[in-house]
Structure formats: C-alpha cells, structure tokens
Write an enzyme that holds these catalytic residues in place. Structure first.
Site, PDB file in Angstrom:
ATOM      1  N   GLY A 166       0.835  -1.190   0.000  1.00  0.00           N
ATOM      2  CA  GLY A 166       0.000   0.000   0.000  1.00  0.00           C
ATOM      3  C   GLY A 166       0.872   1.244   0.000  1.00  0.00           C
ATOM      4  CE1 TYR A 167       3.131   2.331  -4.100  1.00  0.00           C
ATOM      5  CE2 TYR A 167       1.015   1.228  -4.227  1.00  0.00           C
ATOM      6  CZ  TYR A 167       2.337   1.316  -4.602  1.00  0.00           C
ATOM      7  OH  TYR A 167       2.875   0.393  -5.443  1.00  0.00           O
ATOM      8  CG  LEU A 168       2.569   4.636   3.877  1.00  0.00           C
ATOM      9  CD1 LEU A 168       3.614   4.619   4.977  1.00  0.00           C
ATOM     10  CD2 LEU A 168       1.267   4.019   4.340  1.00  0.00           C
ATOM     11  CB  VAL A 225      -3.433   7.541   0.676  1.00  0.00           C
ATOM     12  CG1 VAL A 225      -2.776   8.225   1.867  1.00  0.00           C
ATOM     13  CG2 VAL A 225      -2.396   7.166  -0.378  1.00  0.00           C
TER      14      VAL A 225
END
Length: 156
Positions: free
Chosen positions: A29-31, A82
């Site tokens: 996942g991306y922050l 996000v």
C-alpha cells in the site's frame, strides 16, 4: 545513491510457469499521494519493507528500501494507506541470464500479469522470452501506485 532501472512488459500465455524458481505473495500500500515521491509499505511473505521512490524519469528513478517489523507494516497498511491495497503473487523466472519478476495480480487488478526486469544500466541488453508481450514501461497506468488508485477492473 540507489537508482532503479526497470523495464515492464505485459505477459502473454502461460509458458513462463514451467520456468518458475519461486513464488511469494505480496501485499502493498501507499502512504502518500505526492507526485514527486512514492512511499510504499510492502509485506512479502514474512518480511516487510518501507520503500521511498522518486519520480520516474524514463525507466529510471531513485529508490531506497528499508526492512521494517512486520507488525509495523500491518499497522501502516491498515491505518495509513491512502488507497486500496495491491495484492499479487510474484514469480521469479530466470531467462537467458536475467532474473524476471512476474506479477499475477489479484483483487481489483485480477487478470493483469506483468513482467519486470531490473537492469544494471540503461544500455544493458537482454533476450526477450517468448511469453513477453508489449512493453509498458512508460505507461503510467501500469505503475503499481496507479493500479491502487485506478485498478485494472475499472479500465474500459
């Protein structure tokens, strides 16, 4: 400085499966949603990594990766991601002296299979396997961060 030089291709057919050396389930996942830096958390099997990647310039970009505790990774993905998570199985296949990583996506990106090859320099040559389709290195739709935001199942 760590520079990633990577080419990415669509995969055609299933002939590559006979050459698989190993496979690993990945969740990532991306922050951030910043256009200049990608901050990714990835769980690969029983290990976890925090990656910082710069903006892609052709087939190159800065890349820094750091191991992190798996509990931290799970919390970061659950609490701070996000966009939806990317789920895939990565298969490693050796062909003509190069190690290819083939990603078979699941979830919202099911049906997509990509092959990636990291190179040591921009001019490095390689032999194309028969199962290699069109190159998509410069097509931002196939960047994992964009697959999280706009999954393959939503493409028309």
């Amino acid at each position: 400085m760590a520079i990633e030089i990577e080419r990415k291709f669509l995969v055609v057919g299933e002939a590559w499966r006979d050459q698989v050396e190993d496979e690993t389930r990945l969740v990532q996942g991306y922050l951030t949603e910043d256009a200049h830096i990608t901050v990714r958390v990835r769980i690969r099997g029983d290990t976890a990594w925090l990656s910082l990647k710069g903006k892609t310039q052709g087939i190159c970009r800065l890349e820094f990766e750091y191991p992190i505790p798996i509990d931290d990774a799970e919390t970061l993905l659950r609490e701070l991601a996000v966009s939806p998570l990317i789920e895939k199985t990565r298969y490693r296949v050796r062909h003509a002296g190069h190690l290819w990583e083939l990603d078979v996506f699941a979830g919202a990106n099911a049906g997509l299979v990509l092959a990636e090859l990291e190179l040591k320099d921009l001019d490095e040559t390689f032999v194309r396997p028969d199962w290699l389709g069109a190159e998509v290195s410069n097509d931002p739709r196939y960047f994992n961060v964009n697959l999280a935001r706009h999954p393959y199942c939503d493409w028309s």
